[in-house]
Design a protein around this motif. Sequence first.
Motif, PDB file in Angstrom:
ATOM      1  N   LEU B 242      38.133 -26.204  71.988  1.00 53.36           N
ATOM      2  CA  LEU B 242      38.356 -25.675  73.324  1.00 53.36           C
ATOM      3  C   LEU B 242      38.237 -24.158  73.340  1.00 53.36           C
ATOM      4  N   LEU B 243      38.887 -23.533  72.370  1.00 54.64           N
ATOM      5  CA  LEU B 243      38.936 -22.068  72.322  1.00 54.64           C
ATOM      6  C   LEU B 243      37.600 -21.454  71.934  1.00 54.64           C
ATOM      7  N   LYS B 244      36.880 -22.173  71.123  1.00 52.62           N
ATOM      8  CA  LYS B 244      35.583 -21.648  70.694  1.00 52.62           C
ATOM      9  C   LYS B 244      34.633 -21.485  71.867  1.00 52.62           C
ATOM     10  N   PRO B 271      46.288 -14.423  78.612  1.00 52.60           N
ATOM     11  CA  PRO B 271      46.594 -15.321  79.761  1.00 52.60           C
ATOM     12  C   PRO B 271      45.590 -16.455  79.899  1.00 52.60           C
ATOM     13  N   VAL B 272      44.320 -16.123  79.658  1.00 56.77           N
ATOM     14  CA  VAL B 272      43.266 -17.127  79.810  1.00 56.77           C
ATOM     15  C   VAL B 272      43.461 -18.261  78.810  1.00 56.77           C
ATOM     16  N   ILE B 273      43.770 -17.882  77.581  1.00 61.09           N
ATOM     17  CA  ILE B 273      43.949 -18.883  76.526  1.00 61.09           C
ATOM     18  C   ILE B 273      45.133 -19.783  76.851  1.00 61.09           C
ATOM     19  N   VAL B 278      47.303 -25.053  78.326  1.00 63.54           N
ATOM     20  CA  VAL B 278      48.275 -25.784  79.144  1.00 63.54           C
ATOM     21  C   VAL B 278      47.537 -26.788  80.049  1.00 63.54           C
ATOM     22  N   GLU B 279      46.397 -26.322  80.599  1.00 60.83           N
ATOM     23  CA  GLU B 279      45.600 -27.175  81.464  1.00 60.83           C
ATOM     24  C   GLU B 279      45.133 -28.424  80.729  1.00 60.83           C
ATOM     25  N   ALA B 280      44.801 -28.252  79.475  1.00 63.64           N
ATOM     26  CA  ALA B 280      44.316 -29.389  78.683  1.00 63.64           C
ATOM     27  C   ALA B 280      45.451 -30.326  78.259  1.00 63.64           C
TER      28      ALA B 280
END
Lengths: 448, 307, 253
Positions: B242-244, B271-273, B278-280
């Motif tokens: 996800l982060l990649k 904040p974006v991360i 959290v969304e996932a």
Amino acid sequence: MRKKTIRYMSGTGIGIVVFIGILVIMYMIALNHPKVYDLTLNGRNTLDVKTRNILNSLDFDVNVIAFCKNDNLRKEAKDILDLFTYATRHVKYKIIDPDVYPGEAKKYAIQRYGQAVVIGNGKQQRIDSVSEQNLDSAILKLKEPGEKTIYFITGHGERDIGDTGKDGLYTLRNALESDNYKIKKLMLVRTKAIPKDASLVAIVGPKKPFLPVETRELNDYLKKGGNIFIALEPMEDTGLKGFLAAYGVVVGNDMIIDKFSRILGGDYLIPVVSEYGDVEALKGFRYATFFPTARSLGIKKPLPKDIVIKWLARTSNQSWAETNLDRLRNQGKAKLDSKDKKGPVNIALFVKKLNKKGNSRARLVVFGDSDFLSNAYIMTSGNEDLAMNCMNVLLGEQELVVIRKKESNHLTPLTPSQASLMFWIPVVIVPCIVLFIGISVFLVRRRA
Amino acid sequence: MITVEGITKYYGPKLAIDSISFEVRQGEILGFLGPNGAGKSTTMRIITAFMPPTSGRVRVMGYDTVDDSLEVRKRIGYLPENNPLYTEMKVESFLRFAAFAKNVKRKNIRATVDTVVGECGLHDVRRRIIAQLSKGYRQRIGLAQALINDPPVLVLDEPTIGLDPRQIYEIRQLIKDLSGSRSIILSSHILPEVSQLCDRVAIVNKGKIIAVDSPSNLTAQLTDHRIIEVYVGERMDETLELLKDLEGVVSASRFNSHIQVETPKDMDLRPVIAKKIVEAGIPLMELHAKEMSLEDIFMELVTEEEV
Amino acid sequence: MRSVYAKEMLIYFTSPIFYAVSFIFLCVLGIFFYNDMTYMSMLASRIAQYQLSTGLSLDKIVLRPLFSDMSILLLFIVPIIAMRLYSEEKANGTIELLFTYPIRDVDVLAGKYLAGISIIGILLGMTWVLMLLEGTVVTPDWGLVLSSYLGLFLVAASFLAIGVFASCLTRNQIIAATSSLGIILAFWAIGWFSDVFSGSSIAKVLGELGLMEHLDDFLKGMLNVKDAVFYLLFSLFFLFMSLRVLESHTWRG
């Protein structure tokens, strides 16, 4: 970066070379300005004033070659020769081993370790041992102008200087020649007078009597300040008895018998001499000499005022002069009786006739034997040295040089208590004190 | 106070230091940082006139270390590497010798020794033999001999090496106290020491200076990436993917317990991360930006150099 | 210079090696002395018994052999005294302190050399016990004693210069001591070679270079300026070489 290292290295290299150069130059300066101070209290390392005078007046170079093995003798020779080189630049020396350089030894007729040859002024002079006295005499002899001539008288059955047989004097002649003497024969009857250049006249072993003319010639010669060396034989009448009597010498009609000689491997008829007279030339002479068949020499009493006699060599007190020659000749027996002169018996005398001023005018050395000079016996023990030294008494000027021996401190035996002190203090006590200090330092430090 | 101008030193064919230049100002502590064999001690030895550089030069208070080595030596206190001492001497006699040798006036020697003994806390051992003392004390003695003629310049080569933590703390404290108006060069291979003590740091590796600056500037200058550490309760692989894919992320990699995300320095993606995770529906346990330590810089510099 | 001197002396006096060396030196010398004295005593009683007059003197029987034994002992002992002077500093790293203190290399060398000289002086001084002891029995020639001590001191100073030089070359004290002993023996042996080439000019040069040859006159009671100059220059040479070796650490890298 390499360049820098190389530069440093070469800089250092040059610096070292320059420094060595400076050191060498400084040392050369020191070498060329010799200065030696004798710090000993008795001046043991200082040459005698007389020696220094001789050396200061030297105007030629003197080379000394000493023949020594690598031992004490060499050390002593070096010690003395060093002193000479310190005193003057004219003296140079080397010490060589005669066994390594037999050629050199032969060239200078060296027969014994410790002998040396002194060369200079176109001459050479052999000395028996390297001592201040001997070197002085040798140098003085080199200084004297011209050659000295020795005349050997012939015509009365004397021993011949050319004879290489056992009775001849060839060996003696060689030794004399290597000391720069000219050797000539002289038949007295044929000449009116003894030649003017005669420094010494030698009469060795005459068997026939001298004619009155001849003794007159000898007397004339002596009156002009001559020197005569006479070696007689026992049982021979030479007609010189009267001549010698005028000079205070009594020629004994006898034969010396020596029991002591037997002990030393000799014979009753070969007296041995180990005691020498109080004459400068024989100072320190320490070899025994042997005289096969000798007659005694006495000193006339009373002596004429102008005559001085010193004995040069005499036999031991175990000898005597046997007067009963017939019995000796026929039966081969000898016995000390009342007529015989008891030892020590003089075998050689030195005679000086003084002039009015008290200086010696005529000088004589008389021996009661001539065999000791012959080829057969001259190499025996100290015979040659004695002969040469006695001739030197007549020929040399060394009577002028008297070197007194330096006093040296005496040796003392230790008492037992002293001996134990000598052990305990230096071997045990003092080292242990040091050790103790060391250990205490260690302990104190460890506690700290 | 100290000017080092392009010094190079060869040991035979081996290059030990390669045109190093730097400067130490009055009253400053300069840290000389580098791994073992980087050329630190060589530099110290050249500065103290123990040996000359192959090329380049060093001036201490205006004096050349080669041409005026005596003048330089008068003005420097030096604690050599491994702190060599005359171990069979007593502390006091050694210090007396040092004072005597460093031209302290005869009548002042006693007072001078008393002063350094006080400064370096050697009261209890002044009559002891050096060989019997601990390393910490020896280090103090080394400092004391360096200080004895009150030199304006101190050169300390690895002053804390081989000491236990308590001793290290004490020595560092001592060095701090000593600084005052003095200029100090201190070499070390321990980072916290340098960042703690020094006003400026020179980092050396393989005989070259890589950077010279204050510890904070160095950090700022060299940290062009920001690292964010993400701790999640579960589904780590999914999170990593996800982060990649996230915009602005330079790289993301998985460590044992967390994921490390590297982002450009001028962007703060935290904040974006957080939002994305959290969304996932992944449980986010912790998320923070990591300050880059000097140690990392050091490692980085050295590593870069090696590539 | 004085600071280095004081430091070296302090270390000498606290080191076991100084005491050990002194102990051995004095002990061995004491045995030699005892032998010489008993030999003298035996000769004396024999001379008295046989009423001989000899040229033998106390100086020849006791003093000269004793002093020449002393020179041989010094030959072995001085390298041991000298070995630590630089080697120890190199091994301990303290050379770095010494060379970064504001003392010139020459002064460091002078301080160390003079310390060694003082130790030699002390060793020789302790042997005066023997002289005094001898003085209780017979009177030695004090002039000869003086010149002998002067010579021994000078020859020991030369040994020391060699020892310092060897000590500059290495950090290992044992190597320093053995190599200085080697150099000393070489300069001793040169003298013997002059005998081999006896008479030639090589012999002369070798004879002048031999270390022990220059001692002879001193032991005979003479102060030969040339010999004293030789020892001084000889020492100076090795001290100079030591400085060059020390200096080379700056450019050898």
